[in-house]
Design a protein around this motif. Structure first.
Motif, PDB file in Angstrom:
ATOM      1  N   LEU A  36       0.827  -1.200   0.000  1.00 11.92           N
ATOM      2  CA  LEU A  36       0.000   0.000   0.000  1.00 11.92           C
ATOM      3  C   LEU A  36       0.864   1.253   0.000  1.00 11.92           C
ATOM      4  O   LEU A  36       0.671   2.164  -0.818  1.00 11.92           O
ATOM      5  N   LEU A  37       1.812   1.328   0.919  1.00 15.24           N
ATOM      6  CA  LEU A  37       2.629   2.532   1.057  1.00 15.24           C
ATOM      7  C   LEU A  37       3.480   2.788  -0.181  1.00 15.24           C
ATOM      8  O   LEU A  37       3.654   3.941  -0.594  1.00 15.24           O
ATOM      9  N   ALA A  38       3.994   1.725  -0.768  1.00 19.13           N
ATOM     10  CA  ALA A  38       4.833   1.881  -1.958  1.00 19.13           C
ATOM     11  C   ALA A  38       4.048   2.423  -3.144  1.00 19.13           C
ATOM     12  O   ALA A  38       4.628   3.043  -4.053  1.00 19.13           O
ATOM     13  N   ALA A  39       2.724   2.216  -3.158  1.00 21.97           N
ATOM     14  CA  ALA A  39       1.888   2.627  -4.286  1.00 21.97           C
ATOM     15  C   ALA A  39       1.293   4.022  -4.120  1.00 21.97           C
ATOM     16  O   ALA A  39       0.664   4.531  -5.043  1.00 21.97           O
ATOM     17  N   THR A  40       1.464   4.633  -2.959  1.00 23.09           N
ATOM     18  CA  THR A  40       0.895   5.962  -2.741  1.00 23.09           C
ATOM     19  C   THR A  40       1.750   7.017  -3.443  1.00 23.09           C
ATOM     20  O   THR A  40       2.916   6.773  -3.779  1.00 23.09           O
ATOM     21  N   PRO A  41       1.214   8.224  -3.648  1.00 19.62           N
ATOM     22  CA  PRO A  41       1.998   9.288  -4.295  1.00 19.62           C
ATOM     23  C   PRO A  41       2.923  10.033  -3.333  1.00 19.62           C
ATOM     24  O   PRO A  41       3.447  11.092  -3.697  1.00 19.62           O
ATOM     25  N   TRP A  42       3.133   9.490  -2.137  1.00 17.80           N
ATOM     26  CA  TRP A  42       3.925  10.206  -1.140  1.00 17.80           C
ATOM     27  C   TRP A  42       5.421   9.970  -1.273  1.00 17.80           C
ATOM     28  O   TRP A  42       6.205  10.413  -0.437  1.00 17.80           O
ATOM     29  N   ASN A  43       5.839   9.272  -2.321  1.00 19.32           N
ATOM     30  CA  ASN A  43       7.259   9.074  -2.623  1.00 19.32           C
ATOM     31  C   ASN A  43       8.000   8.435  -1.444  1.00 19.32           C
ATOM     32  O   ASN A  43       9.028   8.924  -0.973  1.00 19.32           O
ATOM     33  N   LEU A  44       7.442   7.301  -0.983  1.00 18.76           N
ATOM     34  CA  LEU A  44       7.992   6.625   0.183  1.00 18.76           C
ATOM     35  C   LEU A  44       8.926   5.485  -0.219  1.00 18.76           C
ATOM     36  O   LEU A  44       8.613   4.686  -1.107  1.00 18.76           O
ATOM     37  N   GLU A  45      10.044   5.418   0.442  1.00 18.23           N
ATOM     38  CA  GLU A  45      10.955   4.286   0.330  1.00 18.23           C
ATOM     39  C   GLU A  45      10.591   3.327   1.468  1.00 18.23           C
ATOM     40  O   GLU A  45      10.849   3.623   2.646  1.00 18.23           O
ATOM     41  N   VAL A  46       9.977   2.206   1.143  1.00 18.82           N
ATOM     42  CA  VAL A  46       9.399   1.327   2.157  1.00 18.82           C
ATOM     43  C   VAL A  46      10.379   0.204   2.499  1.00 18.82           C
ATOM     44  O   VAL A  46      10.873  -0.499   1.621  1.00 18.82           O
ATOM     45  N   ARG A  47      10.629   0.063   3.803  1.00 19.74           N
ATOM     46  CA  ARG A  47      11.478  -1.019   4.277  1.00 19.74           C
ATOM     47  C   ARG A  47      10.857  -1.634   5.524  1.00 19.74           C
ATOM     48  O   ARG A  47      10.112  -0.964   6.254  1.00 19.74           O
ATOM     49  N   PHE A  48      11.159  -2.908   5.754  1.00 24.92           N
ATOM     50  CA  PHE A  48      10.657  -3.585   6.943  1.00 24.92           C
ATOM     51  C   PHE A  48      11.603  -3.362   8.118  1.00 24.92           C
ATOM     52  O   PHE A  48      12.817  -3.233   7.960  1.00 24.92           O
ATOM     53  N   THR A  49      11.014  -3.318   9.312  1.00 25.31           N
ATOM     54  CA  THR A  49      11.791  -3.221  10.536  1.00 25.31           C
ATOM     55  C   THR A  49      11.272  -4.257  11.529  1.00 25.31           C
ATOM     56  O   THR A  49      10.084  -4.539  11.581  1.00 25.31           O
ATOM     57  N   GLY A  50      12.165  -4.830  12.306  1.00 30.30           N
ATOM     58  CA  GLY A  50      11.780  -5.859  13.262  1.00 30.30           C
ATOM     59  C   GLY A  50      13.010  -6.572  13.778  1.00 30.30           C
ATOM     60  O   GLY A  50      14.120  -6.339  13.289  1.00 30.30           O
ATOM     61  N   PRO A  51      12.828  -7.474  14.734  1.00 27.07           N
ATOM     62  CA  PRO A  51      13.985  -8.139  15.342  1.00 27.07           C
ATOM     63  C   PRO A  51      14.775  -9.012  14.376  1.00 27.07           C
ATOM     64  O   PRO A  51      15.964  -9.244  14.598  1.00 27.07           O
ATOM     65  N   ASP A  52      14.148  -9.492  13.305  1.00 24.71           N
ATOM     66  CA  ASP A  52      14.836 -10.338  12.342  1.00 24.71           C
ATOM     67  C   ASP A  52      15.073  -9.639  11.019  1.00 24.71           C
ATOM     68  O   ASP A  52      15.436 -10.281  10.023  1.00 24.71           O
ATOM     69  N   GLU A  53      14.856  -8.319  10.992  1.00 24.65           N
ATOM     70  CA  GLU A  53      15.078  -7.540   9.780  1.00 24.65           C
ATOM     71  C   GLU A  53      16.421  -6.819   9.860  1.00 24.65           C
ATOM     72  O   GLU A  53      17.010  -6.675  10.943  1.00 24.65           O
ATOM     73  N   ALA A  54      16.900  -6.339   8.721  1.00 22.37           N
ATOM     74  CA  ALA A  54      18.166  -5.603   8.699  1.00 22.37           C
ATOM     75  C   ALA A  54      18.076  -4.331   9.531  1.00 22.37           C
ATOM     76  O   ALA A  54      19.065  -3.911  10.153  1.00 22.37           O
ATOM     77  N   LEU A  55      16.904  -3.712   9.544  1.00 26.75           N
ATOM     78  CA  LEU A  55      16.677  -2.510  10.338  1.00 26.75           C
ATOM     79  C   LEU A  55      15.852  -2.862  11.571  1.00 26.75           C
ATOM     80  O   LEU A  55      14.705  -3.292  11.438  1.00 26.75           O
ATOM     81  N   HIS A  56      16.413  -2.703  12.745  1.00 32.00           N
ATOM     82  CA  HIS A  56      15.668  -2.914  13.977  1.00 32.00           C
ATOM     83  C   HIS A  56      14.922  -1.630  14.337  1.00 32.00           C
ATOM     84  O   HIS A  56      15.360  -0.526  13.974  1.00 32.00           O
ATOM     85  N   PRO A  57      13.787  -1.725  15.054  1.00 31.79           N
ATOM     86  CA  PRO A  57      13.012  -0.527  15.408  1.00 31.79           C
ATOM     87  C   PRO A  57      13.644   0.239  16.567  1.00 31.79           C
ATOM     88  O   PRO A  57      13.094   0.328  17.669  1.00 31.79           O
ATOM     89  N   THR A  58      14.814   0.798  16.324  1.00 32.42           N
ATOM     90  CA  THR A  58      15.536   1.557  17.334  1.00 32.42           C
ATOM     91  C   THR A  58      15.340   3.050  17.103  1.00 32.42           C
ATOM     92  O   THR A  58      14.918   3.490  16.031  1.00 32.42           O
TER      93      THR A  58
END
Length: 230
Positions: A36-58
């Motif tokens: 959904l977010l990737a398809a909006t016109p808000w020009n968002l770079e969407v990535r996942f965050t979580g304990p097993d993702e490259a980006l942790h929610p810090t």
């Protein structure tokens, strides 16, 4: 700390949106929000965050983001036990200008008992409210009135939102019994938008449970617009 600073030339002026994916979500829910977010016109770079993702929610990773999205998942108590260490991180992110987008469980987590405490009020179970059209936790659909229009949306034990008397919030949708199904509000310098039903649901969510497919992405896009606008 200043949030929403991801607009770097290397990213083509795109803004970073982080979507939680991990034990406090269910397979398919984070992916639907990301799509959904990737398809909006808000020009968002969407990535996942979580304990097993490259980006942790810090705090450091959220400092680069404009938006943090919490998708649907399991039970509130279990999810909050998983995420309680992020309580202050998420609150500070939004307070200092970040955007929080919550779907179903993500809506519950925006409340206070338990939750991140981002709403001018709290949450409760729609299925337990007087006059609810659904009374159990099965995957189904519910009728809502979204900005004055009657719509039918995918639903699985989502929250209703109880607002304080002096709450400054925009009610986007109500359930059949008049309780709040979706809203947008401010928290500090940031914004919050939450929904009990799942307007982001893809067609396979419906067909997997033998439900007639409803096309509600326009409602999900309206929710994103409500949280992203200044």
């Amino acid at each position: 700390m200043t949030y929403g600073t991801y607009d770097a030339a290397a990213a083509g002026q795109r803004r970073l949106a982080l979507v939680y994916r991990g034990p406090a979500s269910r397979p398919g829910c984070p992916e639907a929000v990301a799509e959904l977010l990737a398809a909006t016109p808000w020009n968002l770079e969407v990535r996942f965050t979580g304990p097993d993702e490259a980006l942790h929610p810090t705090a450091r990773n959220l400092s680069d983001a404009t938006l943090y999205a919490q998708p649907g998942g399991g039970t509130l108590d279990s999810a909050y036990r998983t995420l309680r260490r992020q309580h202050r991180v998420v609150r500070d992110f939004v307070r200092h200008g970040g955007r929080y987008l919550g779907f179903c469980l993500g809506g519950y987590l925006a409340g206070a008992t338990p939750g991140f405490g981002l709403l001018p009020g709290d949450t409760d179970q729609y299925i337990a409210s007087p006059g609810a059209s659904v009374h159990d936790e099965r995957d189904t659909v519910v009728p809502v009135t979204w900005r004055g229009r009657r719509r039918t949306v995918y639903f699985q034990d989502g929250p209703l939102f109880e607002l304080d008397e002096d709450a400054d919030a925009t009610i986007l949708a109500t359930y059949d019994n008049g309780t709040v199904a979706a809203l947008a509000t401010r928290y500090g310098d940031g914004r919050v938008a939450v929904t009990g039903p799942h307007p982001e649901a893809t067609a396979d969510w419906y067909t997997h449970h033998g439900l007639p497919v409803r096309h509600t992405l326009d409602l999900a896009e309206d929710l994103v617009d409500a949280v992203m606008r200044e």
